[in-house]
Write a protein that holds these residues in place. Structure first.
Motif, PDB file in Angstrom:
ATOM      1  N   VAL A 110       0.817  -1.214   0.000  1.00 36.46           N
ATOM      2  CA  VAL A 110       0.000   0.000   0.000  1.00 36.46           C
ATOM      3  C   VAL A 110       0.851   1.264   0.000  1.00 36.46           C
ATOM      4  CG1 VAL A 110      -1.692   1.336   1.301  1.00 36.46           C
ATOM      5  CG2 VAL A 110      -1.942  -1.151   1.133  1.00 36.46           C
ATOM      6  N   ASP A 111       1.894   1.324   0.847  1.00 35.47           N
ATOM      7  CA  ASP A 111       2.689   2.541   0.941  1.00 35.47           C
ATOM      8  C   ASP A 111       3.687   2.687  -0.204  1.00 35.47           C
ATOM      9  OD1 ASP A 111       4.257   0.430   1.746  1.00 35.47           O
ATOM     10  OD2 ASP A 111       5.343   1.576   3.261  1.00 35.47           O
ATOM     11  N   GLU A 112       3.683   1.712  -1.129  1.00 36.86           N
ATOM     12  CA  GLU A 112       4.589   1.774  -2.274  1.00 36.86           C
ATOM     13  C   GLU A 112       3.859   2.083  -3.573  1.00 36.86           C
ATOM     14  OE1 GLU A 112       7.347  -1.797  -0.311  1.00 36.86           O
ATOM     15  OE2 GLU A 112       5.992  -2.210  -1.995  1.00 36.86           O
ATOM     16  N   MET A 113       2.570   2.331  -3.521  1.00 37.00           N
ATOM     17  CA  MET A 113       1.789   2.517  -4.736  1.00 37.00           C
ATOM     18  C   MET A 113       2.196   3.768  -5.511  1.00 37.00           C
ATOM     19  SD  MET A 113       0.058  -0.160  -4.997  1.00 37.00           S
ATOM     20  CE  MET A 113      -0.884   0.317  -6.431  1.00 37.00           C
ATOM     21  N   TRP A 114       2.762   4.781  -4.834  1.00 36.00           N
ATOM     22  CA  TRP A 114       3.236   5.972  -5.548  1.00 36.00           C
ATOM     23  C   TRP A 114       4.339   5.605  -6.543  1.00 36.00           C
ATOM     24  CZ3 TRP A 114       8.356   7.392  -5.485  1.00 36.00           C
ATOM     25  CH2 TRP A 114       9.174   6.780  -4.515  1.00 36.00           C
ATOM     26  N   LEU A 115       5.012   4.491  -6.267  1.00 32.29           N
ATOM     27  CA  LEU A 115       6.124   4.043  -7.098  1.00 32.29           C
ATOM     28  C   LEU A 115       5.661   3.124  -8.215  1.00 32.29           C
ATOM     29  CD1 LEU A 115       9.308   4.064  -7.240  1.00 32.29           C
ATOM     30  CD2 LEU A 115       9.237   2.019  -5.814  1.00 32.29           C
ATOM     31  N   ALA A 116       4.656   2.331  -7.934  1.00 33.22           N
ATOM     32  CA  ALA A 116       4.306   1.257  -8.860  1.00 33.22           C
ATOM     33  C   ALA A 116       3.066   1.517  -9.709  1.00 33.22           C
ATOM     34  CB  ALA A 116       4.114  -0.033  -8.072  1.00 33.22           C
ATOM     35  N   ALA A 117       2.132   2.309  -9.187  1.00 35.63           N
ATOM     36  CA  ALA A 117       0.837   2.450  -9.863  1.00 35.63           C
ATOM     37  C   ALA A 117       0.240   1.050 -10.055  1.00 35.63           C
ATOM     38  CB  ALA A 117       0.985   3.194 -11.179  1.00 35.63           C
ATOM     39  N   ASP A 118      -0.026   0.652 -11.317  1.00 33.80           N
ATOM     40  CA  ASP A 118      -0.602  -0.671 -11.565  1.00 33.80           C
ATOM     41  C   ASP A 118       0.448  -1.697 -11.979  1.00 33.80           C
ATOM     42  OD1 ASP A 118      -3.173   0.199 -11.007  1.00 33.80           O
ATOM     43  OD2 ASP A 118      -3.466   0.924 -13.064  1.00 33.80           O
ATOM     44  N   ALA A 119       1.740  -1.300 -11.943  1.00 35.23           N
ATOM     45  CA  ALA A 119       2.806  -2.209 -12.362  1.00 35.23           C
ATOM     46  C   ALA A 119       3.466  -2.848 -11.147  1.00 35.23           C
ATOM     47  CB  ALA A 119       3.842  -1.451 -13.193  1.00 35.23           C
ATOM     48  N   ALA A 120       4.285  -3.846 -11.401  1.00 38.54           N
ATOM     49  CA  ALA A 120       5.049  -4.492 -10.331  1.00 38.54           C
ATOM     50  C   ALA A 120       6.303  -3.676 -10.037  1.00 38.54           C
ATOM     51  CB  ALA A 120       5.424  -5.910 -10.750  1.00 38.54           C
ATOM     52  N   ILE A 121       6.990  -4.055  -8.970  1.00 43.01           N
ATOM     53  CA  ILE A 121       8.255  -3.425  -8.634  1.00 43.01           C
ATOM     54  C   ILE A 121       9.314  -4.514  -8.488  1.00 43.01           C
ATOM     55  CG2 ILE A 121       7.229  -1.437  -7.459  1.00 43.01           C
ATOM     56  CD1 ILE A 121       7.799  -2.804  -4.801  1.00 43.01           C
ATOM     57  N   ILE A 122      10.574  -4.102  -8.576  1.00 46.73           N
ATOM     58  CA  ILE A 122      11.668  -5.022  -8.307  1.00 46.73           C
ATOM     59  C   ILE A 122      12.359  -4.566  -7.034  1.00 46.73           C
ATOM     60  CG2 ILE A 122      13.251  -3.744  -9.830  1.00 46.73           C
ATOM     61  CD1 ILE A 122      14.590  -6.475 -10.428  1.00 46.73           C
ATOM     62  N   GLU A 123      12.596  -5.498  -6.132  1.00 44.53           N
ATOM     63  CA  GLU A 123      13.253  -5.211  -4.861  1.00 44.53           C
ATOM     64  C   GLU A 123      14.664  -5.803  -4.891  1.00 44.53           C
ATOM     65  OE1 GLU A 123      12.581  -5.847  -0.019  1.00 44.53           O
ATOM     66  OE2 GLU A 123      11.129  -6.614  -1.481  1.00 44.53           O
ATOM     67  N   VAL A 124      15.657  -4.963  -4.557  1.00 43.28           N
ATOM     68  CA  VAL A 124      17.049  -5.376  -4.620  1.00 43.28           C
ATOM     69  C   VAL A 124      17.725  -5.056  -3.290  1.00 43.28           C
ATOM     70  CG1 VAL A 124      19.252  -5.118  -5.837  1.00 43.28           C
ATOM     71  CG2 VAL A 124      17.105  -4.870  -7.092  1.00 43.28           C
ATOM     72  N   ARG A 177      16.602  -1.398  -2.113  1.00 39.51           N
ATOM     73  CA  ARG A 177      16.081  -0.493  -3.133  1.00 39.51           C
ATOM     74  C   ARG A 177      14.874  -1.105  -3.830  1.00 39.51           C
ATOM     75  NH1 ARG A 177      18.204   3.761  -6.116  1.00 39.51           N
ATOM     76  NH2 ARG A 177      20.216   3.518  -5.061  1.00 39.51           N
ATOM     77  N   LEU A 178      13.864  -0.270  -4.083  1.00 35.58           N
ATOM     78  CA  LEU A 178      12.703  -0.633  -4.885  1.00 35.58           C
ATOM     79  C   LEU A 178      12.759   0.149  -6.186  1.00 35.58           C
ATOM     80  CD1 LEU A 178       9.925  -0.436  -2.130  1.00 35.58           C
ATOM     81  CD2 LEU A 178      11.371  -2.397  -2.725  1.00 35.58           C
ATOM     82  N   ILE A 179      12.481  -0.511  -7.300  1.00 36.45           N
ATOM     83  CA  ILE A 179      12.539   0.131  -8.614  1.00 36.45           C
ATOM     84  C   ILE A 179      11.203  -0.069  -9.321  1.00 36.45           C
ATOM     85  CG2 ILE A 179      13.719   0.203 -10.851  1.00 36.45           C
ATOM     86  CD1 ILE A 179      16.140  -1.056  -9.456  1.00 36.45           C
ATOM     87  N   SER A 180      10.687   0.995  -9.892  1.00 35.27           N
ATOM     88  CA  SER A 180       9.429   0.924 -10.634  1.00 35.27           C
ATOM     89  C   SER A 180       9.649   0.270 -11.987  1.00 35.27           C
ATOM     90  CB  SER A 180       8.868   2.336 -10.834  1.00 35.27           C
ATOM     91  OG  SER A 180       7.800   2.306 -11.766  1.00 35.27           O
ATOM     92  N   LEU A 181       8.954  -0.812 -12.253  1.00 37.13           N
ATOM     93  CA  LEU A 181       9.034  -1.449 -13.561  1.00 37.13           C
ATOM     94  C   LEU A 181       8.137  -0.752 -14.572  1.00 37.13           C
ATOM     95  CD1 LEU A 181       9.237  -5.238 -12.632  1.00 37.13           C
ATOM     96  CD2 LEU A 181      11.061  -3.705 -13.392  1.00 37.13           C
ATOM     97  N   LEU A 182       7.337   0.191 -14.102  1.00 37.62           N
ATOM     98  CA  LEU A 182       6.543   1.005 -15.019  1.00 37.62           C
ATOM     99  C   LEU A 182       7.443   2.026 -15.711  1.00 37.62           C
ATOM    100  CD1 LEU A 182       3.705   1.811 -16.080  1.00 37.62           C
ATOM    101  CD2 LEU A 182       3.566   3.395 -14.139  1.00 37.62           C
ATOM    102  N   VAL A 183       8.340   2.651 -14.942  1.00 43.90           N
ATOM    103  CA  VAL A 183       9.238   3.664 -15.483  1.00 43.90           C
ATOM    104  C   VAL A 183      10.507   3.036 -16.053  1.00 43.90           C
ATOM    105  CG1 VAL A 183      10.623   5.698 -14.886  1.00 43.90           C
ATOM    106  CG2 VAL A 183       8.350   5.412 -13.900  1.00 43.90           C
ATOM    107  N   ALA A 184      10.977   1.972 -15.429  1.00 45.79           N
ATOM    108  CA  ALA A 184      12.214   1.320 -15.870  1.00 45.79           C
ATOM    109  C   ALA A 184      11.968  -0.166 -16.099  1.00 45.79           C
ATOM    110  CB  ALA A 184      13.313   1.538 -14.838  1.00 45.79           C
ATOM    111  N   PRO A 185      11.193  -0.537 -17.124  1.00 44.57           N
ATOM    112  CA  PRO A 185      10.848  -1.948 -17.346  1.00 44.57           C
ATOM    113  C   PRO A 185      12.057  -2.837 -17.633  1.00 44.57           C
ATOM    114  CG  PRO A 185      10.224  -0.599 -19.234  1.00 44.57           C
ATOM    115  CD  PRO A 185      10.596   0.345 -18.146  1.00 44.57           C
ATOM    116  N   GLU A 186      13.141  -2.249 -18.191  1.00 44.46           N
ATOM    117  CA  GLU A 186      14.331  -3.036 -18.505  1.00 44.46           C
ATOM    118  C   GLU A 186      15.063  -3.507 -17.250  1.00 44.46           C
ATOM    119  OE1 GLU A 186      15.457   1.384 -18.951  1.00 44.46           O
ATOM    120  OE2 GLU A 186      13.702   0.076 -19.150  1.00 44.46           O
ATOM    121  N   ALA A 187      14.714  -2.949 -16.085  1.00 45.81           N
ATOM    122  CA  ALA A 187      15.350  -3.378 -14.837  1.00 45.81           C
ATOM    123  C   ALA A 187      15.026  -4.835 -14.521  1.00 45.81           C
ATOM    124  CB  ALA A 187      14.899  -2.482 -13.686  1.00 45.81           C
ATOM    125  N   GLU A 188      13.905  -5.333 -15.054  1.00 46.00           N
ATOM    126  CA  GLU A 188      13.509  -6.719 -14.760  1.00 46.00           C
ATOM    127  C   GLU A 188      14.535  -7.705 -15.308  1.00 46.00           C
ATOM    128  OE1 GLU A 188       9.551  -9.576 -14.902  1.00 46.00           O
ATOM    129  OE2 GLU A 188       9.527  -7.609 -15.877  1.00 46.00           O
TER     130      GLU A 188
END
Length: 235
Positions: free
Chosen positions: A110-124, A140-151
């Protein structure tokens, strides 16, 4: 036998080697047992000498890693920039390396939705090293919506922070800095005693209003400080 004179002699001998540059930051000092043999003293006397060196900020005593020559504080204008830990470590003339501790793709909480919106995130989770010794712990949490290549990124080859700085420009950032008592898991990673004083830098970045990353970087309290220069502004 004058134990006070002996512990002062031990402390003076070691301090001279450190201050002269003979023993560089990260150099492992003799153990208390080795000092007992070398100086013909009791363990309490050797321990008192080491405690004196630690109080002066010349050495760092860490569980498992033993006693090493302390690193000079790292000055960073972290309030006004996004520092790359690799660049900062190498700027101190030290060899940088890192260890990928964990990596997973998951749904945002819930508190990470500003980062993910409707996409998943990657946790490192990463451990940063300087000359082979723990320097800083990062989650670190990375938005796969903004940086999909991080996956598909290989963060075992390049740390996530460096990867993002080189590929995903940011337009806005927020820093939060706090002195903390380190938790058990982070203490184990940094080879520190539970509850040791540390500096935690929490950072959020956005690109054009969209969340990019949320990171928590934890450094031993004696290895990192923050400096920024300011000018007075008009009313």
């Amino acid at each position: 036998m004058d134990t006070t004179a002996i512990h002062r002699r031990i402390e003076s001998d070691i301090a001279q080697r450190i201050l002269s540059g003979e023993w560089k930051p990260g150099h492992r000092l003799p153990t208390e047992g080795e000092l007992m043999v070398q100086y013909g003293c009791a363990r309490m006397t050797a321990s008192k000498a080491m405690s004196g060196l630690a109080t002066r900020g010349l050495v760092t005593r860490r569980r498992k890693a033993g006693t090493v020559v302390a690193q000079p504080p790292l000055h960073s204008a972290a309030l006004v920039s996004i520092p790359d830990i690799r660049v900062e470590v190498e700027g101190r003339g030290m060899t940088y390396s890192h260890r990928l501790l964990a990596r997973r793709v998951r749904d945002a909480e819930v508190d990470e939705m500003w980062l993910a919106a409707d996409a998943a995130i990657i946790e490192v989770e990463t451990l940063h090293l300087a000359d082979g010794l723990p320097f800083g712990h990062e989650r670190r949490l990375i938005s796969l919506l903004v940086a999909p290549e991080a996956e598909e990124a290989d963060f075992s080859d390049q740390p996530a922070g460096s990867w993002l700085l080189s590929r995903t420009p940011w337009t806005e950032a927020e820093h939060r800095i706090a002195a903390i008592s380190v938790d058990r898991a982070t203490a184990q990673a940094l080879l520190l005693p539970l509850g040791a004083a540390c500096l935690r830098l929490e950072r959020k970045t956005w690109r054009d209003g969209m969340g990019v990353t949320w990171a928590w970087q934890t450094f031993p309290g004696d290895a990192y400080d923050l400096i920024a220069r300011f000018s007075p502004t008009g009313a």
